[in-house]
Design an enzyme around this catalytic site. Structure first.
Site, PDB file in Angstrom:
ATOM      1  N   ARG A 146       0.807  -1.191   0.006  1.00  0.00           N
ATOM      2  CA  ARG A 146       0.182  -0.136  -0.102  1.00  0.00           C
ATOM      3  C   ARG A 146       0.770   1.218   0.007  1.00  0.00           C
ATOM      4  NH1 ARG A 146      -1.799  -3.813   3.706  1.00  0.00           N
ATOM      5  NH2 ARG A 146      -3.915  -4.490   3.303  1.00  0.00           N
ATOM      6  N   LYS A 168       6.042  -3.226   7.600  1.00  0.00           N
ATOM      7  CA  LYS A 168       5.378  -3.361   9.206  1.00  0.00           C
ATOM      8  C   LYS A 168       4.150  -2.419   8.938  1.00  0.00           C
ATOM      9  CE  LYS A 168      10.024  -3.404  10.913  1.00  0.00           C
ATOM     10  NZ  LYS A 168      11.066  -2.454  11.317  1.00  0.00           N
ATOM     11  N   HIS A 240      -3.618   3.350  -5.326  1.00  0.00           N
ATOM     12  CA  HIS A 240      -3.530   2.043  -5.196  1.00  0.00           C
ATOM     13  C   HIS A 240      -3.490   1.278  -6.563  1.00  0.00           C
ATOM     14  CE1 HIS A 240      -3.435   1.423  -1.062  1.00  0.00           C
ATOM     15  NE2 HIS A 240      -4.526   1.490  -0.698  1.00  0.00           N
ATOM     16  N   ARG A 243      -0.623  -1.215  -6.860  1.00  0.00           N
ATOM     17  CA  ARG A 243      -1.046  -2.208  -6.170  1.00  0.00           C
ATOM     18  C   ARG A 243      -1.865  -3.311  -6.744  1.00  0.00           C
ATOM     19  NH1 ARG A 243      -1.243  -4.193  -0.842  1.00  0.00           N
ATOM     20  NH2 ARG A 243      -3.372  -4.759  -0.052  1.00  0.00           N
ATOM     21  N   HIS A 266      -3.776  -9.159   3.018  1.00  0.00           N
ATOM     22  CA  HIS A 266      -5.286  -9.027   3.208  1.00  0.00           C
ATOM     23  C   HIS A 266      -5.701  -9.961   4.422  1.00  0.00           C
ATOM     24  CE1 HIS A 266      -5.928  -7.968  -1.221  1.00  0.00           C
ATOM     25  NE2 HIS A 266      -5.832  -7.013  -0.562  1.00  0.00           N
ATOM     26  N   TYR A 275      -9.842 -10.065  -7.319  1.00  0.00           N
ATOM     27  CA  TYR A 275      -9.051 -10.049  -8.424  1.00  0.00           C
ATOM     28  C   TYR A 275      -9.063 -11.315  -9.405  1.00  0.00           C
ATOM     29  CZ  TYR A 275      -6.534  -6.277  -5.935  1.00  0.00           C
ATOM     30  OH  TYR A 275      -6.298  -5.020  -5.011  1.00  0.00           O
TER      31      TYR A 275
END
Length: 299
Positions: A146, A168, A240, A243, A266, A275
């Site tokens: 992200r 992280k 995004h 991504r 996720h 997707y």
């Protein structure tokens, strides 16, 4: 109207462990919703029924809000009522069963591989800014992280020897492999240009702005929009987009959906399966357009 927001903020931060971006969005959405309710004569959240929320959705449409924004607002309101129930303020969630029109569900925008190549070719590598931007764009497309995760990376989170990054977030830590081209771009930025941008040797931020401090989400958004224009990309971009493109391109090339879920971080596989649905739709469209017996075959 009673001020519920301090308790809601505490609920999001301490019990839901929501990210700062999610918390700020939810609080903003709920604040505007409660102002709307107050303007319609409601004095407390406990009085609100489903029809008011339906009217609010109509109100957002009339204001020209996007389908994505409307969906997020409904999610924010649902979460707000979960907090009220948790805190014993009410036992009813009027947003729980609210259904949005199917037409409101908007699939992510995806760049083609050719558009990705054009985008990655835009930064000027002889300049500190362009070298930094090239590293950011390559890293986003290499890892699928992200934008919020990108700008929070520290220089120690990159391992050039193993070609991995350590990402992280409030949900945990993910170690993600990155391809050679991204490693080269990041290495070039770190060893050749980063020192010309950073404001202090003690600054651990991987990506910094031209003032030397950590880059912001808004700053990155301006950068990618500028490169999209210069690359002649007409596809609607969001922060995004890379991504989403990363996820689709991996699936197209045989990635397992469970592995993709892990890489993308996720919590729920349903977020990843969108997707798969897009890929299935794409395959069907190709079939319809190309199979000799298809009624939709191109002529």
């Amino acid at each position: 109207m009673v001020d519920y927001l301090p308790g809601f903020i505490d609920y999001l931060g301490n019990l839901k462990s929501s990210s700062v971006n999610t918390r700020d969005s939810y609080v903003r959405d709920v604040r505007l919703f409660l102002e709307y309710a107050s303007s319609n004569g409601y004095e407390s959240a406990e009085e609100i029924e489903e029809n008011l929320i339906e009217n609010y959705v109509t109100h957002l449409k009339e204001l020209g809000r996007s389908n994505t924004t409307i969906s997020r607002n409904v999610s924010s309101i649902r979460c707000f009522y979960k907090y009220l129930i948790f805190d014993g303020i009410t036992d009813f969630n009027p947003a729980k069963n609210l259904k949005l029109d199917k037409s409101q569900k908007k699939l992510p925008q995806i760049l083609t591989a050719e558009e990705i190549d054009r985008l990655l070719a835009q930064p000027v590598l002889s300049e500190p800014k362009g070298c930094r931007d090239k590293a950011m764009l390559e890293l986003l497309y290499a890892s699928g992280i992200r934008v919020s995760e990108l700008i929070n990376l520290d220089i120690d989170d990159v391992n050039l020897q193993t070609s991995t990054i350590c990402c992280k977030s409030h949900k945990g830590i993910r170690t993600i492999p990155i391809y050679t081209g991204a490693v080269v771009a990041i290495s070039d930025y770190i060893y050749r240009m980063r020192r010309l941008l950073v404001d202090s040797p003690e600054n651990k931020a991987l990506f910094v702005n031209l003032n030397g401090s950590r880059l912001t989400r808004q700053g990155f958004w301006k950068i990618i929009k500028g490169y999209a224009v210069s690359a002649g990309i007409t596809t609607e971009l969001t922060p995004h987009t890379l991504r989403h493109s990363f996820a689709m391109h991996l699936l197209e090339n045989g990635a397992d959906v469970k592995d993709l879920q892990t890489i993308m971080g996720h919590a729920d596989i349903s977020s990843t399966q969108i997707y798969v649905q897009m890929l299935d739709s794409h395959i069907k469209a190709v079939y319809d357009e190309t199979h000799p017996k298809s009624e939709n075959k191109r002529v």
